[in-house]
Design a protein around this motif. Structure first.
Motif, mmCIF file in Angstrom:
data_model
loop_
_atom_site.group_PDB
_atom_site.id
_atom_site.type_symbol
_atom_site.label_atom_id
_atom_site.label_comp_id
_atom_site.label_asym_id
_atom_site.label_seq_id
_atom_site.Cartn_x
_atom_site.Cartn_y
_atom_site.Cartn_z
ATOM 1 N N LEU A 1 8.839 -3.231 -3.601
ATOM 2 C CA LEU A 1 8.001 -2.348 -2.804
ATOM 3 C C LEU A 1 8.273 -0.870 -3.074
ATOM 4 O O LEU A 1 7.360 -0.050 -2.980
ATOM 5 N N VAL A 2 9.502 -0.515 -3.418
ATOM 6 C CA VAL A 2 9.777 0.897 -3.708
ATOM 7 C C VAL A 2 8.978 1.349 -4.921
ATOM 8 O O VAL A 2 8.405 2.458 -4.931
ATOM 9 N N GLN A 3 8.893 0.500 -5.947
ATOM 10 C CA GLN A 3 8.065 0.836 -7.114
ATOM 11 C C GLN A 3 6.579 0.776 -6.757
ATOM 12 O O GLN A 3 5.777 1.576 -7.252
ATOM 13 N N GLU A 4 6.210 -0.143 -5.880
ATOM 14 C CA GLU A 4 4.814 -0.242 -5.446
ATOM 15 C C GLU A 4 4.378 1.046 -4.758
ATOM 16 O O GLU A 4 3.260 1.530 -4.967
ATOM 17 N N GLY A 5 5.264 1.604 -3.933
ATOM 18 C CA GLY A 5 4.931 2.865 -3.275
ATOM 19 C C GLY A 5 4.692 3.974 -4.277
ATOM 20 O O GLY A 5 3.718 4.730 -4.170
ATOM 21 N N HIS A 6 5.564 4.069 -5.275
ATOM 22 C CA HIS A 6 5.409 5.101 -6.302
ATOM 23 C C HIS A 6 4.172 4.828 -7.141
ATOM 24 O O HIS A 6 3.449 5.756 -7.531
ATOM 25 N N TRP A 7 3.911 3.567 -7.441
ATOM 26 C CA TRP A 7 2.748 3.155 -8.227
ATOM 27 C C TRP A 7 1.461 3.597 -7.533
ATOM 28 O O TRP A 7 0.568 4.161 -8.154
ATOM 29 N N PHE A 8 1.379 3.353 -6.223
ATOM 30 C CA PHE A 8 0.174 3.741 -5.489
ATOM 31 C C PHE A 8 0.079 5.252 -5.317
ATOM 32 O O PHE A 8 -1.022 5.786 -5.190
ATOM 33 N N GLN A 9 1.207 5.954 -5.329
ATOM 34 C CA GLN A 9 1.123 7.415 -5.364
ATOM 35 C C GLN A 9 0.326 7.854 -6.587
ATOM 36 O O GLN A 9 -0.578 8.698 -6.504
ATOM 37 N N ASN A 10 0.674 7.287 -7.736
ATOM 38 C CA ASN A 10 0.013 7.669 -8.985
ATOM 39 C C ASN A 10 -1.431 7.197 -9.028
ATOM 40 O O ASN A 10 -2.309 7.888 -9.569
ATOM 41 N N ILE A 11 -1.701 6.031 -8.474
ATOM 42 C CA ILE A 11 -3.077 5.533 -8.441
ATOM 43 C C ILE A 11 -3.950 6.452 -7.595
ATOM 44 O O ILE A 11 -5.072 6.809 -7.980
ATOM 45 N N ALA A 12 -3.439 6.865 -6.431
ATOM 46 C CA ALA A 12 -4.217 7.762 -5.569
ATOM 47 C C ALA A 12 -4.465 9.097 -6.268
ATOM 48 O O ALA A 12 -5.568 9.659 -6.189
ATOM 49 N N LYS A 13 -3.450 9.622 -6.970
ATOM 50 C CA LYS A 13 -3.623 10.879 -7.691
ATOM 51 C C LYS A 13 -4.682 10.744 -8.787
ATOM 52 O O LYS A 13 -5.517 11.649 -8.972
ATOM 53 N N CYS A 14 -4.659 9.621 -9.507
ATOM 54 C CA CYS A 14 -5.626 9.431 -10.590
ATOM 55 C C CYS A 14 -7.043 9.249 -10.056
ATOM 56 O O CYS A 14 -8.007 9.763 -10.642
ATOM 57 N N TYR A 15 -7.191 8.522 -8.966
ATOM 58 C CA TYR A 15 -8.498 8.377 -8.324
ATOM 59 C C TYR A 15 -9.028 9.756 -7.929
ATOM 60 O O TYR A 15 -10.194 10.097 -8.200
ATOM 61 N N ASP A 16 -8.175 10.557 -7.313
ATOM 62 C CA ASP A 16 -8.547 11.905 -6.898
ATOM 63 C C ASP A 16 -8.935 12.767 -8.101
ATOM 64 O O ASP A 16 -9.916 13.511 -8.056
ATOM 65 N N MET A 17 -8.175 12.659 -9.202
ATOM 66 C CA MET A 17 -8.473 13.456 -10.395
ATOM 67 C C MET A 17 -9.785 13.047 -11.046
ATOM 68 O O MET A 17 -10.497 13.872 -11.613
ATOM 69 N N ALA A 18 -10.110 11.742 -10.987
ATOM 70 C CA ALA A 18 -11.283 11.229 -11.704
ATOM 71 C C ALA A 18 -12.566 11.262 -10.889
ATOM 72 O O ALA A 18 -13.655 11.179 -11.463
ATOM 73 N N LEU A 19 -12.476 11.381 -9.585
ATOM 74 C CA LEU A 19 -13.682 11.326 -8.748
ATOM 75 C C LEU A 19 -14.752 12.354 -9.129
ATOM 76 O O LEU A 19 -15.950 12.037 -9.091
ATOM 77 N N PRO A 20 -14.392 13.581 -9.509
ATOM 78 C CA PRO A 20 -15.442 14.550 -9.854
ATOM 79 C C PRO A 20 -16.289 14.137 -11.059
ATOM 80 O O PRO A 20 -17.357 14.714 -11.289
ATOM 81 N N SER A 21 -15.845 13.152 -11.829
ATOM 82 C CA SER A 21 -16.583 12.738 -13.029
ATOM 83 C C SER A 21 -17.905 12.060 -12.711
ATOM 84 O O SER A 21 -18.800 12.018 -13.562
ATOM 85 N N GLY A 22 -18.014 11.480 -11.517
ATOM 86 C CA GLY A 22 -19.234 10.766 -11.154
ATOM 87 C C GLY A 22 -19.336 9.364 -11.715
ATOM 88 O O GLY A 22 -20.395 8.738 -11.610
ATOM 89 N N VAL A 23 -18.251 8.833 -12.295
ATOM 90 C CA VAL A 23 -18.335 7.494 -12.905
ATOM 91 C C VAL A 23 -18.162 6.381 -11.878
ATOM 92 O O VAL A 23 -18.376 5.210 -12.194
ATOM 93 N N PHE A 24 -17.782 6.717 -10.653
ATOM 94 C CA PHE A 24 -17.589 5.699 -9.619
ATOM 95 C C PHE A 24 -18.893 5.497 -8.831
ATOM 96 O O PHE A 24 -19.448 6.457 -8.299
ATOM 97 N N SER A 25 -19.347 4.257 -8.758
ATOM 98 C CA SER A 25 -20.507 3.948 -7.928
ATOM 99 C C SER A 25 -20.064 3.857 -6.467
ATOM 100 O O SER A 25 -18.867 3.800 -6.159
#
Length: 232
Positions: A142-166
Motif C-alpha cells: 500500500l505504501v507504493q500504491e499511495g505513491h503510484w496514485f500520486q503519480n497517476i493523479a499528476k499525470c491525469y492533471d497534466m494530460a487533461l488539457p489535451s482534450g483526449v479524454f471523453s
C-alpha cells in the motif's frame, strides 16, 4: 482559484437563544494542470528548456523515454498475485514511463503523449475486470500504491488539457480515483502515523485535487491522520 468565505447567523427552529454561526465557502474551479505545476509554471519550464542547454538535455531525456514507452497490457491475474495482497493491474515501475509522458506532453503539447496516459488510465479503470475488481493497482504494497496514485493523479492533471479524454473516460477514471480514496479511508481510519501513511494520504489528497473535490482534499490535508497530523 479563489474562494470567498461567508459567515451566516443560523437560528434553529426560531429559537434565538440557540443561534449559531455557519461558515460557507464559495470556490471556483481551477483549470488543469495545477498539481505538479500550474500552466504558468509549466511555461517557465518550457522557457528554461529553450534557454539553457542543461534543461534541454533533461527535457530530451523525458521526451525520448515517453516516445519509447508503450502502455503495458493488464497483468495476468494468474501470474499477478505474487504475495498475500492479491492480483494487481500493472507493475509498479510503469509509473516511470507514465510520468515521462506527462512531462513530455507539457513540454511539447504533442497529444500522442497524452493519449498514452489516457489509454493507461482506461485500462486501469476498466470496471469489467481491472482496478474496480482488484482494488490493487500496482505490484507492491500500500505504501507504493499511495505513491503510484500520486503519480497517476499528476499525470491525469497534466494530460487533461489535451482534450483526449471523453466524458466516459473521465467518469470511469474518476470513479477509480474515488475507489482508491475510499481504500485509503479504510486503511487510515484508526489514526496511524508513519511514513507509509504519508504516502497513502498524499495519494488520496492528489486524487481529490484531480477530482476538484475540495471537501475531500481538506480532509486529507488537515483531518485526522491527514498530512498536517503526519508531519506534526
Amino acid at each position: 482559484g479563489g474562494h470567498e468565505t461567508q459567515v451566516l447567523q443560523a437560528i434553529a427552529n426560531g429559537n434565538a437563544s440557540e443561534a449559531s454561526q455557519l461558515k460557507f465557502i464559495t470556490t471556483s474551479e481551477v483549470p488543469h494542470p495545477f498539481i505538479l505545476h500550474t500552466a504558468v509554471r509549466w511555461q517557465e519550464v518550457r522557457d528554461r528548456v529553450a534557454k539553457y542547454p542543461w534543461a534541454k538535455e533533461r527535457a530530451d531525456e523525458f521526451i525520448k523515454s515517453a516516445t519509447e514507452w508503450q502502455v503495458p497490457p493488464i497483468a495476468d491475474p494468474a501470474k499477478a498475485p505474487d504475495d498475500t495482497y492479491g492480483p494487481y493491474v500493472f507493475p509498479t515501475a510503469t509509473e516511470d514511463g507514465l510520468l515521462a509522458c506527462g512531462y513530455a506532453y507539457q513540454l511539447t503539447s504533442d497529444k500522442k503523449f497524452a493519449e498514452k496516459i489516457a489509454e493507461f488510465l482506461r485500462r486501469l479503470s476498466d470496471p469489467a475486470n481491472v482496478y474496480p475488481k482488484t482494488l490493487r493497482g500496482c505490484s507492491q504494497s500500500l505504501v507504493q500504491e499511495g505513491h503510484w496514485f500520486q503519480n497517476i493523479a499528476k499525470c491525469y492533471d497534466m494530460a487533461l488539457p489535451s482534450g483526449v479524454f471523453s466524458e466516459t473516460d473521465r467518469r470511469q477514471i474518476e470513479t477509480t480515483f474515488r475507489m482508491f480514496i475510499e481504500t485509503i479511508h479504510r486503511s487510515n481510519d484508526y489514526g496511524p502515523i508513519n511514513n507509509w501513511n504519508v504516502s497513502d494520504v498524499i495519494g488520496a489528497f492528489y486524487c481529490s485535487l484531480a477530482l476538484g473535490d475540495l471537501a475531500e482534499a481538506e480532509f486529507w490535508f488537515s483531518g485526522p491522520s491527514g498530512i498536517c497530523d503526519q508531519l506534526a
